[in-house]
Design a protein around this motif. Structure first.
Motif, short mmCIF file in Angstrom:
data_model
loop_
_atom_site.label_atom_id
_atom_site.label_comp_id
_atom_site.label_asym_id
_atom_site.label_seq_id
_atom_site.Cartn_x
_atom_site.Cartn_y
_atom_site.Cartn_z
N PRO A 60 0.81 -1.22 0.00
CA PRO A 60 0.00 0.00 0.00
C PRO A 60 0.84 1.27 0.00
N LEU A 61 0.28 2.31 -0.57
CA LEU A 61 0.93 3.63 -0.62
C LEU A 61 2.36 3.59 -1.18
N THR A 62 2.45 3.00 -2.34
CA THR A 62 3.73 3.02 -3.07
C THR A 62 3.51 3.70 -4.41
N ILE A 63 4.59 4.23 -4.94
CA ILE A 63 4.51 4.92 -6.23
C ILE A 63 5.62 4.37 -7.13
N ILE A 64 5.24 3.92 -8.30
CA ILE A 64 6.25 3.53 -9.28
C ILE A 64 6.74 4.80 -9.96
N ASN A 65 8.06 4.99 -9.97
CA ASN A 65 8.60 6.21 -10.57
C ASN A 65 9.02 5.95 -12.00
N GLY A 66 8.48 6.75 -12.92
CA GLY A 66 8.88 6.65 -14.31
C GLY A 66 7.96 5.76 -15.10
N ASP A 67 7.88 6.06 -16.39
CA ASP A 67 7.05 5.31 -17.32
C ASP A 67 7.38 3.82 -17.23
N THR A 68 6.36 2.97 -17.30
CA THR A 68 6.63 1.55 -17.15
C THR A 68 6.93 0.87 -18.49
N LYS A 69 6.72 1.58 -19.60
CA LYS A 69 6.99 0.98 -20.91
C LYS A 69 8.31 1.47 -21.49
N SER A 70 8.47 2.79 -21.59
CA SER A 70 9.69 3.33 -22.16
C SER A 70 10.75 3.38 -21.07
N ARG A 71 11.27 2.19 -20.76
CA ARG A 71 12.06 2.03 -19.54
C ARG A 71 13.16 0.99 -19.76
N LEU A 72 14.32 1.21 -19.18
CA LEU A 72 15.41 0.24 -19.28
C LEU A 72 14.92 -1.12 -18.79
N GLN A 92 8.32 -7.26 3.71
CA GLN A 92 8.51 -7.42 5.16
C GLN A 92 9.32 -6.28 5.75
N VAL A 93 10.39 -5.92 5.04
CA VAL A 93 11.25 -4.84 5.55
C VAL A 93 10.48 -3.51 5.53
N VAL A 94 9.72 -3.29 4.46
CA VAL A 94 8.92 -2.05 4.39
C VAL A 94 7.92 -2.03 5.54
N ALA A 95 7.27 -3.15 5.79
CA ALA A 95 6.27 -3.21 6.87
C ALA A 95 6.93 -2.94 8.22
N TYR A 96 8.11 -3.51 8.42
CA TYR A 96 8.82 -3.29 9.69
C TYR A 96 9.17 -1.81 9.87
N LEU A 97 9.73 -1.22 8.80
CA LEU A 97 10.13 0.20 8.91
C LEU A 97 8.91 1.10 9.13
N ARG A 98 7.82 0.74 8.51
CA ARG A 98 6.60 1.54 8.72
C ARG A 98 6.11 1.39 10.16
N SER A 99 6.31 0.18 10.72
CA SER A 99 5.82 -0.03 12.09
C SER A 99 6.60 0.82 13.09
N ILE A 100 7.83 1.22 12.75
CA ILE A 100 8.59 2.07 13.68
C ILE A 100 8.66 3.51 13.17
N SER A 101 7.96 3.79 12.07
CA SER A 101 8.02 5.15 11.50
C SER A 101 7.12 6.10 12.29
N PRO A 102 7.64 7.30 12.61
CA PRO A 102 6.84 8.25 13.38
C PRO A 102 5.66 8.82 12.58
#
Ligand SMILES: *Cc1c(COP(=O)(O)O)cnc(C)c1O
Length: 422
Positions: free
Chosen positions: A306-318, A398-408
Protein backbone atom coordinates in the motif's frame (compact mmCIF):
# COMPACT_ATOMS: atom_id res chain seq x y z
CA UNK A 1 17.94 -0.35 16.16
CA UNK A 2 20.46 -3.15 15.87
CA UNK A 3 21.52 -3.85 12.35
CA UNK A 4 22.99 -7.31 11.96
CA UNK A 5 26.60 -7.34 10.86
CA UNK A 6 28.07 -10.06 8.74
CA UNK A 7 30.56 -12.35 10.42
CA UNK A 8 33.50 -11.51 8.25
CA UNK A 9 34.18 -7.90 7.39
CA UNK A 10 33.85 -8.64 3.71
CA UNK A 11 30.98 -10.41 2.01
CA UNK A 12 31.84 -13.91 1.02
CA UNK A 13 32.45 -12.93 -2.53
CA UNK A 14 33.64 -15.83 -4.66
CA UNK A 15 36.91 -15.24 -6.50
CA UNK A 16 35.42 -13.78 -9.58
CA UNK A 17 32.15 -12.08 -8.92
CA UNK A 18 29.21 -11.75 -6.65
CA UNK A 19 26.77 -14.51 -7.43
CA UNK A 20 24.60 -16.94 -5.58
CA UNK A 21 26.71 -19.87 -6.61
CA UNK A 22 28.75 -21.19 -3.73
CA UNK A 23 26.99 -18.94 -1.23
CA UNK A 24 26.14 -21.40 1.47
CA UNK A 25 25.43 -19.03 4.31
CA UNK A 26 23.57 -16.14 2.85
CA UNK A 27 21.83 -15.28 -0.32
CA UNK A 28 23.63 -12.47 -2.11
CA UNK A 29 21.71 -10.55 -4.70
CA UNK A 30 23.40 -7.73 -6.53
CA UNK A 31 20.68 -5.45 -7.85
CA UNK A 32 22.65 -2.23 -8.27
CA UNK A 33 23.90 -2.59 -11.81
CA UNK A 34 23.08 1.02 -12.67
CA UNK A 35 25.79 2.04 -10.18
CA UNK A 36 28.31 -0.36 -11.61
CA UNK A 37 28.48 -3.86 -13.03
CA UNK A 38 30.84 -6.69 -12.13
CA UNK A 39 33.56 -7.23 -14.75
CA UNK A 40 32.36 -9.84 -17.22
CA UNK A 41 34.39 -12.99 -17.82
CA UNK A 42 35.11 -11.83 -21.38
CA UNK A 43 36.22 -8.35 -20.32
CA UNK A 44 38.45 -9.82 -17.63
CA UNK A 45 40.10 -12.25 -20.04
CA UNK A 46 40.66 -9.56 -22.67
CA UNK A 47 42.02 -7.16 -20.03
CA UNK A 48 44.57 -9.69 -18.79
CA UNK A 49 45.56 -10.85 -22.26
CA UNK A 50 46.02 -7.28 -23.44
CA UNK A 51 48.10 -6.41 -20.40
CA UNK A 52 50.41 -9.30 -21.20
CA UNK A 53 50.51 -9.14 -24.97
CA UNK A 54 50.06 -5.45 -25.75
CA UNK A 55 51.80 -3.57 -22.96
CA UNK A 56 53.59 -1.16 -25.29
CA UNK A 57 52.91 2.54 -25.63
CA UNK A 58 50.57 2.89 -28.60
CA UNK A 59 52.34 6.12 -29.61
CA UNK A 60 55.67 4.30 -30.05
CA UNK A 61 56.61 3.55 -33.62
CA UNK A 62 58.30 0.21 -32.95
CA UNK A 63 56.63 -3.17 -33.04
CA UNK A 64 55.82 -3.36 -29.33
CA UNK A 65 54.13 0.03 -29.53
CA UNK A 66 52.31 -0.76 -32.74
CA UNK A 67 50.90 -3.95 -31.23
CA UNK A 68 49.19 -1.77 -28.64
CA UNK A 69 48.13 0.71 -31.33
CA UNK A 70 46.45 -2.11 -33.22
CA UNK A 71 44.48 -3.04 -30.10
CA UNK A 72 43.22 0.54 -29.89
CA UNK A 73 42.27 0.58 -33.57
CA UNK A 74 40.29 -2.61 -33.25
CA UNK A 75 38.54 -1.35 -30.10
CA UNK A 76 37.65 1.88 -31.89
CA UNK A 77 36.25 -0.06 -34.85
CA UNK A 78 34.23 -2.36 -32.61
CA UNK A 79 32.74 0.48 -30.56
CA UNK A 80 31.99 2.52 -33.70
CA UNK A 81 30.13 -0.45 -35.12
CA UNK A 82 28.11 -1.04 -31.94
CA UNK A 83 26.73 2.50 -31.96
CA UNK A 84 26.38 2.93 -35.70
CA UNK A 85 29.18 5.46 -36.15
CA UNK A 86 30.41 5.94 -39.70
CA UNK A 87 34.12 5.91 -38.90
CA UNK A 88 36.26 4.59 -36.08
CA UNK A 89 38.06 7.93 -35.85
CA UNK A 90 34.87 9.41 -34.42
CA UNK A 91 35.46 7.46 -31.18
CA UNK A 92 37.65 9.15 -28.54
CA UNK A 93 38.66 7.26 -25.41
CA UNK A 94 38.22 8.93 -22.05
CA UNK A 95 38.49 8.03 -18.36
CA UNK A 96 34.74 7.35 -18.19
CA UNK A 97 31.29 8.78 -18.57
CA UNK A 98 31.89 11.90 -16.47
CA UNK A 99 34.85 12.99 -18.55
CA UNK A 100 33.02 12.29 -21.80
CA UNK A 101 30.05 14.37 -20.63
CA UNK A 102 32.27 17.24 -19.55
CA UNK A 103 34.19 17.28 -22.82
CA UNK A 104 31.02 17.07 -24.90
CA UNK A 105 29.40 20.01 -23.13
CA UNK A 106 32.51 22.17 -23.25
CA UNK A 107 32.86 21.36 -26.95
CA UNK A 108 29.28 22.29 -27.81
CA UNK A 109 29.65 25.51 -25.83
CA UNK A 110 32.91 26.49 -27.51
CA UNK A 111 31.64 25.71 -31.00
CA UNK A 112 28.59 27.84 -30.27
CA UNK A 113 30.55 30.72 -28.81
CA UNK A 114 32.57 31.02 -32.02
CA UNK A 115 29.31 31.77 -33.81
CA UNK A 116 28.02 34.04 -31.03
CA UNK A 117 25.57 31.39 -29.78
CA UNK A 118 25.61 30.89 -26.02
CA UNK A 119 22.31 29.20 -25.14
CA UNK A 120 22.25 25.55 -24.07
CA UNK A 121 19.22 23.30 -23.52
CA UNK A 122 19.24 20.30 -21.21
CA UNK A 123 16.92 18.69 -18.68
CA UNK A 124 16.43 18.79 -14.91
CA UNK A 125 17.14 15.11 -14.42
CA UNK A 126 20.50 14.72 -16.11
CA UNK A 127 23.39 13.05 -14.31
CA UNK A 128 25.47 15.45 -12.21
CA UNK A 129 28.32 15.09 -14.71
CA UNK A 130 26.11 17.08 -17.08
CA UNK A 131 24.34 19.35 -14.58
CA UNK A 132 27.52 20.43 -12.81
CA UNK A 133 29.38 20.99 -16.08
CA UNK A 134 26.47 23.21 -17.15
CA UNK A 135 26.71 25.15 -13.86
CA UNK A 136 30.28 25.96 -14.69
CA UNK A 137 29.37 27.06 -18.22
CA UNK A 138 26.68 29.32 -16.74
CA UNK A 139 29.32 31.01 -14.60
CA UNK A 140 31.29 31.59 -17.77
CA UNK A 141 28.42 33.46 -19.39
CA UNK A 142 26.34 30.76 -21.11
CA UNK A 143 22.57 30.67 -20.63
CA UNK A 144 21.15 27.28 -19.72
CA UNK A 145 17.52 26.18 -20.02
CA UNK A 146 16.75 23.00 -18.08
CA UNK A 147 13.58 21.38 -19.37
CA UNK A 148 10.98 20.11 -16.94
CA UNK A 149 10.47 16.38 -16.84
CA UNK A 150 6.97 14.94 -17.08
CA UNK A 151 5.48 12.97 -14.21
CA UNK A 152 6.27 9.88 -16.29
CA UNK A 153 9.99 10.72 -16.39
CA UNK A 154 10.02 11.68 -20.04
CA UNK A 155 10.81 14.85 -21.96
CA UNK A 156 9.39 15.39 -25.44
CA UNK A 157 10.91 16.52 -28.70
CA UNK A 158 8.24 19.24 -28.74
CA UNK A 159 9.59 20.64 -25.46
CA UNK A 160 13.05 20.74 -27.00
CA UNK A 161 11.81 22.44 -30.16
CA UNK A 162 9.85 25.03 -28.16
CA UNK A 163 12.96 25.88 -26.14
CA UNK A 164 15.27 26.35 -29.14
CA UNK A 165 16.17 30.00 -29.75
CA UNK A 166 18.19 31.86 -32.39
CA UNK A 167 21.23 31.65 -30.11
CA UNK A 168 20.90 28.00 -29.04
CA UNK A 169 24.15 26.15 -29.70
CA UNK A 170 23.57 22.77 -28.07
CA UNK A 171 20.99 20.37 -26.71
CA UNK A 172 22.01 17.67 -24.22
CA UNK A 173 19.39 15.09 -23.24
CA UNK A 174 20.27 11.78 -21.66
CA UNK A 175 19.40 8.57 -23.52
CA UNK A 176 18.11 6.70 -20.46
CA UNK A 177 17.91 7.98 -16.91
CA UNK A 178 20.17 6.29 -14.38
CA UNK A 179 17.69 6.41 -11.50
CA UNK A 180 14.28 5.78 -12.99
CA UNK A 181 15.38 4.13 -16.22
CA UNK A 182 13.12 6.10 -18.53
CA UNK A 183 14.19 6.09 -22.18
CA UNK A 184 13.93 9.46 -23.89
CA UNK A 185 12.69 9.94 -27.48
CA UNK A 186 16.26 10.39 -28.71
CA UNK A 187 15.61 9.93 -32.44
CA UNK A 188 12.85 12.56 -32.38
CA UNK A 189 14.98 15.00 -30.41
CA UNK A 190 17.85 14.37 -32.82
CA UNK A 191 15.62 15.19 -35.73
CA UNK A 192 14.53 18.49 -34.15
CA UNK A 193 18.14 19.43 -33.42
CA UNK A 194 19.29 18.63 -36.94
CA UNK A 195 16.41 20.65 -38.40
CA UNK A 196 17.45 23.69 -36.35
CA UNK A 197 21.18 23.07 -36.87
CA UNK A 198 21.82 22.71 -33.15
CA UNK A 199 24.45 20.29 -31.84
CA UNK A 200 22.91 17.31 -30.06
CA UNK A 201 24.72 15.47 -27.27
CA UNK A 202 23.32 12.51 -25.39
CA UNK A 203 24.63 10.91 -22.21
CA UNK A 204 24.12 7.28 -23.19
CA UNK A 205 25.98 5.81 -20.23
CA UNK A 206 22.95 3.80 -19.10
CA UNK A 207 21.94 2.90 -22.65
CA UNK A 208 25.15 1.63 -24.24
CA UNK A 209 25.18 -2.15 -24.31
CA UNK A 210 21.57 -2.26 -23.12
CA UNK A 211 19.57 -0.51 -25.85
CA UNK A 212 20.01 -0.28 -29.61
CA UNK A 213 21.91 2.88 -30.56
CA UNK A 214 22.41 4.28 -34.05
CA UNK A 215 24.11 7.67 -33.90
CA UNK A 216 23.59 8.31 -37.60
CA UNK A 217 19.92 7.36 -37.81
CA UNK A 218 19.25 9.22 -34.54
CA UNK A 219 21.11 12.38 -35.63
CA UNK A 220 23.35 12.30 -32.57
CA UNK A 221 26.42 14.56 -32.82
CA UNK A 222 28.08 13.55 -29.57
CA UNK A 223 27.47 10.56 -27.30
CA UNK A 224 29.02 9.55 -23.96
CA UNK A 225 29.45 5.99 -22.75
CA UNK A 226 31.22 4.31 -19.85
CA UNK A 227 32.67 0.81 -19.65
CA UNK A 228 31.76 -0.08 -16.07
CA UNK A 229 28.03 0.13 -16.79
CA UNK A 230 28.20 -2.82 -19.19
CA UNK A 231 30.72 -5.26 -17.76
CA UNK A 232 34.07 -3.53 -18.34
CA UNK A 233 36.35 -2.19 -15.61
CA UNK A 234 35.92 1.27 -14.09
CA UNK A 235 37.88 4.27 -15.28
CA UNK A 236 37.41 3.88 -19.01
CA UNK A 237 34.82 5.33 -21.35
CA UNK A 238 34.38 6.91 -24.74
CA UNK A 239 33.04 9.99 -26.42
CA UNK A 240 31.62 9.71 -29.91
CA UNK A 241 31.98 12.95 -31.86
CA UNK A 242 30.64 13.08 -35.40
CA UNK A 243 33.08 14.22 -38.08
CA UNK A 244 32.80 18.00 -38.16
CA UNK A 245 32.47 18.34 -34.39
CA UNK A 246 35.75 19.79 -33.15
CA UNK A 247 36.37 18.59 -29.65
CA UNK A 248 37.77 21.07 -27.14
CA UNK A 249 40.44 19.48 -24.95
CA UNK A 250 39.95 18.98 -21.26
CA UNK A 251 43.43 17.51 -20.96
CA UNK A 252 46.39 19.02 -22.80
CA UNK A 253 49.57 17.15 -23.55
CA UNK A 254 50.58 14.62 -26.17
CA UNK A 255 48.86 14.01 -29.46
CA UNK A 256 46.88 10.95 -28.36
CA UNK A 257 43.27 10.64 -29.55
CA UNK A 258 43.97 12.80 -32.59
CA UNK A 259 45.17 15.59 -30.32
CA UNK A 260 41.86 15.88 -28.50
CA UNK A 261 42.59 13.97 -25.31
CA UNK A 262 46.16 13.77 -24.07
CA UNK A 263 47.57 10.94 -21.97
CA UNK A 264 48.79 7.44 -22.76
CA UNK A 265 45.72 5.34 -23.34
CA UNK A 266 44.45 2.72 -20.90
CA UNK A 267 45.01 -0.01 -23.49
CA UNK A 268 43.80 -3.05 -21.48
CA UNK A 269 40.80 -1.12 -20.15
CA UNK A 270 39.88 0.05 -23.64
CA UNK A 271 40.22 -3.45 -25.11
CA UNK A 272 38.08 -4.85 -22.28
CA UNK A 273 35.48 -2.13 -22.80
CA UNK A 274 35.20 -2.87 -26.52
CA UNK A 275 34.92 -6.61 -25.85
CA UNK A 276 32.25 -6.06 -23.19
CA UNK A 277 30.27 -3.77 -25.48
CA UNK A 278 30.42 -6.19 -28.41
CA UNK A 279 29.28 -8.99 -26.12
CA UNK A 280 26.46 -6.94 -24.58
CA UNK A 281 25.24 -5.82 -27.98
CA UNK A 282 25.30 -9.39 -29.31
CA UNK A 283 23.01 -10.57 -26.48
CA UNK A 284 20.98 -7.41 -26.10
CA UNK A 285 17.69 -8.81 -27.32
CA UNK A 286 17.59 -12.01 -25.28
CA UNK A 287 18.96 -10.37 -22.13
CA UNK A 288 16.55 -7.46 -22.60
CA UNK A 289 13.59 -9.82 -22.82
CA UNK A 290 14.67 -11.72 -19.70
CA UNK A 291 15.24 -8.52 -17.69
CA UNK A 292 11.98 -6.97 -18.84
CA UNK A 293 10.07 -9.98 -17.55
CA UNK A 294 11.86 -9.87 -14.17
CA UNK A 295 11.43 -6.09 -13.96
CA UNK A 296 7.70 -6.30 -14.63
CA UNK A 297 7.30 -9.03 -12.02
CA UNK A 298 9.03 -6.85 -9.46
CA UNK A 299 7.05 -3.76 -10.39
CA UNK A 300 3.81 -5.65 -10.19
CA UNK A 301 4.62 -7.39 -6.93
CA UNK A 302 6.05 -4.38 -5.13
CA UNK A 303 3.27 -2.05 -6.21
CA UNK A 304 0.89 -4.24 -4.21
CA UNK A 305 2.43 -2.76 -1.06
CA UNK A 306 0.00 0.00 0.00
CA UNK A 307 0.93 3.63 -0.62
CA UNK A 308 3.73 3.02 -3.07
CA UNK A 309 4.51 4.92 -6.23
CA UNK A 310 6.25 3.53 -9.28
CA UNK A 311 8.60 6.21 -10.57
CA UNK A 312 8.88 6.65 -14.31
CA UNK A 313 7.05 5.31 -17.32
CA UNK A 314 6.63 1.55 -17.15
CA UNK A 315 6.99 0.98 -20.91
CA UNK A 316 9.69 3.33 -22.16
CA UNK A 317 12.06 2.03 -19.54
CA UNK A 318 15.41 0.24 -19.28
CA UNK A 319 14.79 -3.52 -19.13
CA UNK A 320 16.42 -3.94 -15.71
CA UNK A 321 15.21 -0.82 -13.87
CA UNK A 322 12.78 -0.78 -10.96
CA UNK A 323 12.28 2.45 -9.02
CA UNK A 324 9.60 2.78 -6.42
CA UNK A 325 8.77 5.04 -3.46
CA UNK A 326 7.27 3.69 -0.25
CA UNK A 327 5.50 6.40 1.71
CA UNK A 328 6.39 6.80 5.37
CA UNK A 329 9.91 5.35 5.29
CA UNK A 330 13.41 6.44 4.41
CA UNK A 331 15.34 4.90 1.56
CA UNK A 332 18.58 4.76 3.55
CA UNK A 333 17.15 2.60 6.35
CA UNK A 334 15.53 0.38 3.74
CA UNK A 335 18.87 -0.10 2.00
CA UNK A 336 20.68 -1.05 5.19
CA UNK A 337 18.09 -3.60 6.19
CA UNK A 338 17.96 -5.05 2.69
CA UNK A 339 21.75 -5.27 2.67
CA UNK A 340 21.56 -7.29 5.87
CA UNK A 341 19.32 -9.68 3.97
CA UNK A 342 21.83 -9.90 1.15
CA UNK A 343 19.99 -7.60 -1.24
CA UNK A 344 22.26 -4.89 -2.62
CA UNK A 345 20.13 -2.07 -3.94
CA UNK A 346 20.21 1.68 -4.07
CA UNK A 347 18.11 4.65 -3.19
CA UNK A 348 18.52 7.03 -6.07
CA UNK A 349 22.00 7.14 -7.50
CA UNK A 350 25.31 6.16 -5.97
CA UNK A 351 26.37 9.77 -6.35
CA UNK A 352 23.73 11.29 -4.08
CA UNK A 353 23.65 8.55 -1.50
CA UNK A 354 26.40 10.29 0.43
CA UNK A 355 24.09 13.24 1.07
CA UNK A 356 20.77 13.53 2.83
CA UNK A 357 19.10 15.47 0.02
CA UNK A 358 16.50 13.49 -1.87
CA UNK A 359 17.34 12.67 -5.44
CA UNK A 360 17.09 15.58 -7.89
CA UNK A 361 15.67 13.11 -10.39
CA UNK A 362 12.71 12.18 -8.19
CA UNK A 363 12.14 15.83 -7.29
CA UNK A 364 12.13 16.69 -11.01
CA UNK A 365 9.15 14.36 -11.41
CA UNK A 366 7.26 16.56 -8.96
CA UNK A 367 7.42 14.19 -5.99
CA UNK A 368 7.34 15.85 -2.55
CA UNK A 369 10.62 15.65 -0.57
CA UNK A 370 9.07 13.34 2.03
CA UNK A 371 8.02 10.82 -0.59
CA UNK A 372 11.21 11.07 -2.65
CA UNK A 373 13.12 10.09 0.49
CA UNK A 374 11.49 6.66 0.52
CA UNK A 375 12.85 5.50 -2.80
CA UNK A 376 14.31 2.17 -3.80
CA UNK A 377 16.10 1.42 -7.05
CA UNK A 378 16.72 -2.14 -8.14
CA UNK A 379 18.79 -2.46 -11.30
CA UNK A 380 19.07 -5.99 -12.60
CA UNK A 381 21.54 -7.75 -14.83
CA UNK A 382 21.70 -11.04 -16.67
CA UNK A 383 23.26 -12.57 -13.54
CA UNK A 384 19.97 -12.19 -11.65
CA UNK A 385 17.58 -15.10 -11.61
CA UNK A 386 13.89 -15.76 -11.14
CA UNK A 387 14.74 -16.99 -7.63
CA UNK A 388 16.33 -13.62 -6.89
CA UNK A 389 13.09 -11.93 -7.91
CA UNK A 390 11.09 -14.29 -5.72
CA UNK A 391 13.38 -13.66 -2.76
CA UNK A 392 13.14 -9.89 -3.21
CA UNK A 393 9.37 -10.05 -3.53
CA UNK A 394 9.27 -11.96 -0.25
CA UNK A 395 11.75 -9.87 1.73
CA UNK A 396 11.14 -6.30 0.59
CA UNK A 397 7.48 -6.11 1.71
CA UNK A 398 8.51 -7.42 5.16
CA UNK A 399 11.25 -4.84 5.55
CA UNK A 400 8.92 -2.05 4.39
CA UNK A 401 6.27 -3.21 6.87
CA UNK A 402 8.82 -3.29 9.69
CA UNK A 403 10.13 0.20 8.91
CA UNK A 404 6.60 1.54 8.72
CA UNK A 405 5.82 -0.03 12.09
CA UNK A 406 8.59 2.07 13.68
CA UNK A 407 8.02 5.15 11.50
CA UNK A 408 6.84 8.25 13.38
CA UNK A 409 4.64 9.35 10.48
CA UNK A 410 3.23 6.10 9.15
CA UNK A 411 0.17 5.96 11.38
CA UNK A 412 -0.85 9.47 10.37
CA UNK A 413 -0.29 8.63 6.69
CA UNK A 414 -2.37 5.47 6.99
CA UNK A 415 -5.21 7.33 8.69
CA UNK A 416 -5.09 9.99 6.02
CA UNK A 417 -4.08 12.72 8.49
CA UNK A 418 -0.96 13.28 6.45
CA UNK A 419 -1.55 13.30 2.76
CA UNK A 420 1.16 13.83 0.15
CA UNK A 421 0.25 15.13 -3.26
CA UNK A 422 1.57 12.32 -5.43
C1 LIG B 1 27.50 6.34 -14.28
C2 LIG B 1 26.99 7.48 -15.09
C3 LIG B 1 27.83 8.53 -15.46
C4 LIG B 1 29.25 8.64 -14.98
O1 LIG B 1 30.09 7.68 -15.57
P1 LIG B 1 31.51 7.37 -14.88
O2 LIG B 1 32.17 6.44 -15.84
O3 LIG B 1 31.20 6.73 -13.57
O4 LIG B 1 32.22 8.67 -14.76
C5 LIG B 1 27.30 9.53 -16.25
N1 LIG B 1 26.04 9.49 -16.66
C6 LIG B 1 25.19 8.49 -16.33
C7 LIG B 1 23.80 8.49 -16.84
C8 LIG B 1 25.64 7.46 -15.52
O5 LIG B 1 24.81 6.47 -15.19
Amino acid sequence: MIIPVKESGLPECPQKRISNKGMKHMRMIYADNAATTPVSATARRVFLETMDAAWGNPSSLHTVGQTAAEVLLKARQDIAKCIGAQREREIYFTSGGSEADNQALLTGAMMGKKKGKTHIISTKFEHHAVLHALKRLEKEGFQVTLLDVGRNGLVTAQQVEDAIREDTCMVSVMFANNEIGTIQPIAEIGEVCRKHKVIFHTDAVQAAGHLPIDVQAMNIDMLSLSGHKFGAPKGVGALYARTGVWLTNLIEGGAQERGRRAGTENVPGIAAMAAALVESCAHMEEVGAKLTAMRDNLLEGLSKIPLTIINGDTKSRLPGNVNICFQGIEGESLLLLLDAKGIQASSGSACTSGSLDPSHVLLSLGLPHEVAHGSLRLSLSNDNTAEDVEYMLREIPQVVAYLRSISPVWEAIEKGEIHYAV
